[in-house]
Write a protein that holds these residues in place. Structure first.
Motif, short mmCIF file in Angstrom:
data_model
loop_
_atom_site.label_atom_id
_atom_site.label_comp_id
_atom_site.label_asym_id
_atom_site.label_seq_id
_atom_site.Cartn_x
_atom_site.Cartn_y
_atom_site.Cartn_z
N GLN A 19 -0.22 -9.26 -12.64
CA GLN A 19 0.75 -8.70 -13.57
C GLN A 19 1.66 -7.37 -13.25
O GLN A 19 2.39 -7.08 -13.89
CB GLN A 19 -0.15 -8.86 -14.83
CG GLN A 19 -1.11 -7.68 -14.95
CD GLN A 19 -2.57 -8.11 -14.51
OE1 GLN A 19 -2.67 -8.80 -13.31
NE2 GLN A 19 -3.44 -8.27 -15.29
N THR A 20 0.84 -7.07 -12.28
CA THR A 20 1.69 -5.57 -11.69
C THR A 20 2.08 -5.91 -10.29
O THR A 20 2.42 -4.68 -9.55
CB THR A 20 0.73 -4.45 -11.78
OG1 THR A 20 -0.59 -4.72 -11.28
CG2 THR A 20 0.34 -4.06 -13.17
N ALA A 21 2.24 -6.88 -9.99
CA ALA A 21 2.67 -6.93 -8.53
C ALA A 21 4.00 -7.03 -8.24
O ALA A 21 5.00 -7.80 -9.20
CB ALA A 21 2.17 -8.20 -7.70
N ASP A 22 4.83 -6.52 -7.31
CA ASP A 22 6.21 -6.58 -6.89
C ASP A 22 6.26 -7.72 -6.02
O ASP A 22 7.44 -8.33 -5.94
CB ASP A 22 6.55 -5.35 -6.34
CG ASP A 22 6.65 -4.22 -7.29
OD1 ASP A 22 7.09 -4.19 -8.45
OD2 ASP A 22 5.78 -3.33 -6.99
N LEU A 23 5.47 -8.02 -5.14
CA LEU A 23 5.59 -8.84 -4.12
C LEU A 23 4.25 -9.86 -3.88
O LEU A 23 3.08 -9.29 -4.48
CB LEU A 23 5.76 -8.24 -2.75
CG LEU A 23 6.97 -7.73 -2.61
CD1 LEU A 23 7.17 -6.44 -1.79
CD2 LEU A 23 7.94 -8.72 -1.67
N GLY A 24 4.30 -11.21 -3.43
CA GLY A 24 3.24 -11.90 -3.49
C GLY A 24 3.18 -12.53 -2.15
O GLY A 24 3.96 -12.67 -1.40
N MET A 25 1.60 -12.57 -1.55
CA MET A 25 1.49 -13.35 -0.32
C MET A 25 1.43 -14.69 -0.61
O MET A 25 0.32 -15.18 -1.02
CB MET A 25 0.16 -12.87 0.23
CG MET A 25 0.04 -11.35 0.68
SD MET A 25 -1.73 -10.71 0.86
CE MET A 25 -1.74 -9.85 -0.52
N LEU A 26 2.22 -15.38 -0.34
CA LEU A 26 2.32 -16.83 -0.74
C LEU A 26 2.09 -17.97 0.37
O LEU A 26 2.86 -17.60 1.32
CB LEU A 26 3.74 -17.15 -1.45
CG LEU A 26 4.21 -18.65 -1.55
CD1 LEU A 26 3.26 -19.14 -2.94
CD2 LEU A 26 5.58 -18.96 -1.96
N ILE A 27 1.24 -18.71 0.16
CA ILE A 27 1.35 -19.90 1.04
C ILE A 27 1.63 -21.15 0.37
O ILE A 27 1.20 -21.47 -0.76
CB ILE A 27 -0.27 -19.84 1.97
CG1 ILE A 27 -1.63 -19.91 0.64
CG2 ILE A 27 -0.25 -18.92 2.97
CD1 ILE A 27 -2.53 -20.07 1.45
N ALA A 28 2.38 -21.87 1.18
CA ALA A 28 2.86 -23.15 0.35
C ALA A 28 3.11 -24.25 1.50
O ALA A 28 3.20 -24.04 2.73
CB ALA A 28 4.31 -22.81 -0.16
N ARG A 29 3.08 -25.48 1.03
CA ARG A 29 3.33 -26.57 1.87
C ARG A 29 4.65 -26.81 2.07
O ARG A 29 5.47 -26.94 1.27
CB ARG A 29 2.70 -27.85 1.17
CG ARG A 29 2.39 -29.01 2.05
CD ARG A 29 1.46 -29.71 1.83
NE ARG A 29 0.31 -29.41 1.71
CZ ARG A 29 -0.65 -28.84 2.70
NH1 ARG A 29 -0.19 -29.15 3.77
NH2 ARG A 29 -1.87 -28.50 2.48
N THR A 30 5.15 -26.69 3.39
CA THR A 30 6.52 -26.95 3.90
C THR A 30 6.73 -28.27 4.76
O THR A 30 7.79 -28.52 5.14
CB THR A 30 6.82 -25.59 4.75
OG1 THR A 30 5.70 -25.38 5.52
CG2 THR A 30 7.31 -24.60 3.71
N ALA A 31 5.39 -28.77 4.99
CA ALA A 31 5.70 -30.22 5.96
C ALA A 31 4.57 -31.10 5.54
O ALA A 31 3.63 -31.10 6.22
CB ALA A 31 5.65 -29.80 7.42
N PRO A 32 4.58 -31.75 4.45
CA PRO A 32 3.43 -32.61 4.20
C PRO A 32 3.39 -33.91 5.00
O PRO A 32 2.32 -34.32 5.04
CB PRO A 32 4.00 -33.29 2.55
CG PRO A 32 5.20 -32.71 2.38
CD PRO A 32 5.77 -31.63 3.49
N GLU A 33 4.38 -34.09 6.02
CA GLU A 33 4.08 -34.92 6.90
C GLU A 33 3.35 -34.64 8.05
O GLU A 33 2.88 -35.54 9.07
CB GLU A 33 5.43 -35.69 7.28
CG GLU A 33 6.25 -34.63 8.26
CD GLU A 33 6.98 -33.34 7.69
OE1 GLU A 33 6.88 -33.24 6.36
OE2 GLU A 33 7.60 -32.88 8.36
N LEU A 34 2.86 -33.27 8.01
CA LEU A 34 1.80 -32.92 8.97
C LEU A 34 0.53 -32.90 8.47
O LEU A 34 0.37 -32.88 7.53
CB LEU A 34 2.54 -31.41 9.54
CG LEU A 34 3.67 -31.41 10.18
CD1 LEU A 34 3.97 -29.96 10.74
CD2 LEU A 34 3.56 -32.21 11.80
N PRO A 35 -0.46 -32.72 9.63
CA PRO A 35 -2.05 -32.60 8.99
C PRO A 35 -1.85 -31.41 8.14
O PRO A 35 -1.10 -30.39 8.32
CB PRO A 35 -2.78 -32.71 10.30
CG PRO A 35 -1.94 -33.34 11.41
CD PRO A 35 -0.44 -32.85 11.13
#
Ligand SMILES: Cc1cc2nc3c(=O)[nH]c(=O)nc-3n(C[C@H](O)[C@H](O)[C@H](O)COP(=O)(O)OP(=O)(O)OC[C@H]3O[C@@H](n4cnc5c(N)ncnc54)[C@H](O)[C@@H]3O)c2cc1C
Length: 442
Positions: free
Chosen positions: A154-170
């Motif tokens: 709630q007080t963050a300006d930036l987030g360390m985000l991990i997201a899936r970018t290639a579901p075709e990979l393991p």
């Protein structure tokens, strides 16, 4: 339990240099922002970072001494929060120099606050099973999904985000690590109230949120390695007693502390004397000393089980300190001790649980009186005559968190078993099958 046993090995030259620097620079009438603008670029806010990332390349144990020395001097310490603890060392490890100058400088000067967007409702221990997706759109990525347990979101300006970018990979290969701007319509942060009375963590909903390709930390689809670096810093930092998550002065544009007077957040003289002044430093043993003082005060010290528990607390603190010294010596010799960050984190969970049990045992029925506000705590202090009651009950309520955050105790043991002791992993084919083809809960 003497001070000799409790006093960590001190890097005298560094601390002398720091004291001289503080004498020349600390001014309680500066704003918090102006003070951190001095502390950060001088390398004292994050001294364990390398020199090209606004640090001094010091060992972690010396970094903790630097924090303690700043407090003992009576000056405001480094910005608290996950930016300094996690984002800065991760970006120093994996970011370009341009990203270090863009992000880390704002962290060490407290200009921007960060949160960690890792865990999801279906992906905590099995973090690589995350389903938040990022889809490339020109120079940007569009992100959809839900995160949870987002501390200080709630007080963050930036987030360390991990997201899936290639579901075709393991599953471990198709993840990318981004620095995402939290100030955008596609991100909604909803606080969750804990039994401590605070709402430190949140649910975070990402709906067509946008992040630039230039904000990828490390390479596209290489986010698992970068995330592991963050988790390593989290476990080692929490285990060493350094890097508080919520300090007195908070960084960032939302908390509203930057334009306030730095001296108003600095340790008061009573806090300084509690730390024993500039030559003696608080260590894990400090909490044992408070508990011993309370036990002596109300007679609980006569109980042999309580005495044994206090000794065990002291011993765990000492083992942690010796292990930190071993890591330091080993790093100085260009080696590493595998699993030490996991062991340090496990040990910290045990120490906090023991503090909870001993504290509640010593205060007895008073332990049912938790003050959720400073006013309630003052009333409890007056009624019981115990100024440390809120510390005991606060620790007791919070003690459930350390065995969970940063990877649960069970997961730390799995890692030690598999990566350090070489025990066989549970059989599965998730390293070779596409994430999209793995079986999932409905
Ligand atoms: C105070 C606090 C702050 C947090 N802050 C953040 C934050 O800022 N950002 C963020 O992303 N996350 C944060 N977390 C989330 C934290 O990382 C997760 O809660 C943690 O990884 C566990 O995941 P889970 O809650 O989904 O539990 P689960 O993974 O569902 O685990 C449930 C239980 O099963 C056990 N278990 C699961 N898998 C295994 C296995 N393979 N072997 C043995 N046992 C297993 C676990 O040990 C646990 O006891 C925070 C958590 C807490 C408590």
């Amino acid at each position: 339990m003497t001070d000799t046993l409790d006093t960590p090995t001190v890097d005298a030259d560094t601390l002398d240099e720091l004291r001289d620097w503080l004498t020349d620079n600390w001014d309680p009438d500066l704003t918090v922002a102006d003070w951190w603008a001095r502390l950060g670029p001088a390398g004292w806010a994050a001294p364990t970072l390398p020199a090209n990332a606004y640090g001094r390349g010091l060992a972690r144990s010396v970094g903790v001494q630097v924090q303690q020395e700043i407090a003992a001097f009576g000056a405001l310490g480094a910005p608290s929060g996950l930016g300094l603890l996690l984002a800065a060392p991760t970006i120093a490890d994996h970011g370009t120099q341009e990203q270090i100058d863009l992000y880390v400088r704002d962290i060490v000067t407290g200009q921007r606050a960060w949160c960690q967007l890792f865990s999801e409702p279906g992906a905590g221990s099995d973090l690589a099973g995350l389903t938040t997706r990022a889809v490339e759109d020109g120079d940007e990525w569009i992100v959809d999904g839900q995160k949870v347990w987002t501390s200080l979101g709630q007080t963050a300006d930036l987030g360390m985000l991990i997201a899936r970018t290639a579901p075709e990979l393991p599953k471990h290969q198709g993840i990318t690590y981004f620095a995402i701007d939290m100030h955008q319509p596609g991100i909604e942060v909803r606080p969750l109230r804990e039994m401590t009375g605070h709402a430190m963590f949140n649910e975070t909903f990402l709906t067509e949120a946008r992040v630039a390709s230039s904000a990828i930390i490390g390479a596209k689809n290489n986010g698992w390695a970068v995330a592991n670096s963050t988790l390593g810093h989290e476990r080692a930092g929490l285990g060493s007693g350094g890097g508080t998550v919520g300090g007195v002065a908070q960084p960032g544009t939302i908390a509203g502390h930057l334009e306030r007077r730095a001296g108003d957040f600095a340790p008061k003289s009573a806090d300084r004397s509690a730390q024993g002044g500039p030559t003696k430093r608080r260590s894990r043993g400090g909490s044992a000393q408070v508990l011993i003082g309370m036990a002596k005060g109300n007679g609980a010290i006569a109980d042999p089980v309580t005495r044994q528990g206090l000794m065990r607390l002291h011993i765990l603190g000492e083992i942690g300190r010796y292990n930190a010294e071993r890591v330091k010596a080993s790093r100085a010799a260009g080696r590493d001790i595998p699993g030490m960050a996991n062991i340090a984190k496990l040990s910290m969970s045990q120490i906090v649980a023991l503090q909870r049990d001993l504290g509640l045992g010593i205060v007895g029925p008073q332990g049912l009186l938790h003050g959720y506000t400073p006013e309630q705590q003052k009333l409890n202090d007056e009624a019981t005559g115990n100024p440390f009651l809120a510390m005991v009950t606060g620790t007791a309520l919070y003690a459930q968190a350390p065995p969970i955050y940063g990877g649960t105790d069970q997961i730390q043991r799995n890692i030690i078993g598999e990566r350090v002791l070489g025990l066989p992993k549970e059989p599965n084919d998730d390293k070779t099958r596409a994430f999209a083809d793995l079986p999932k809960n409905a």
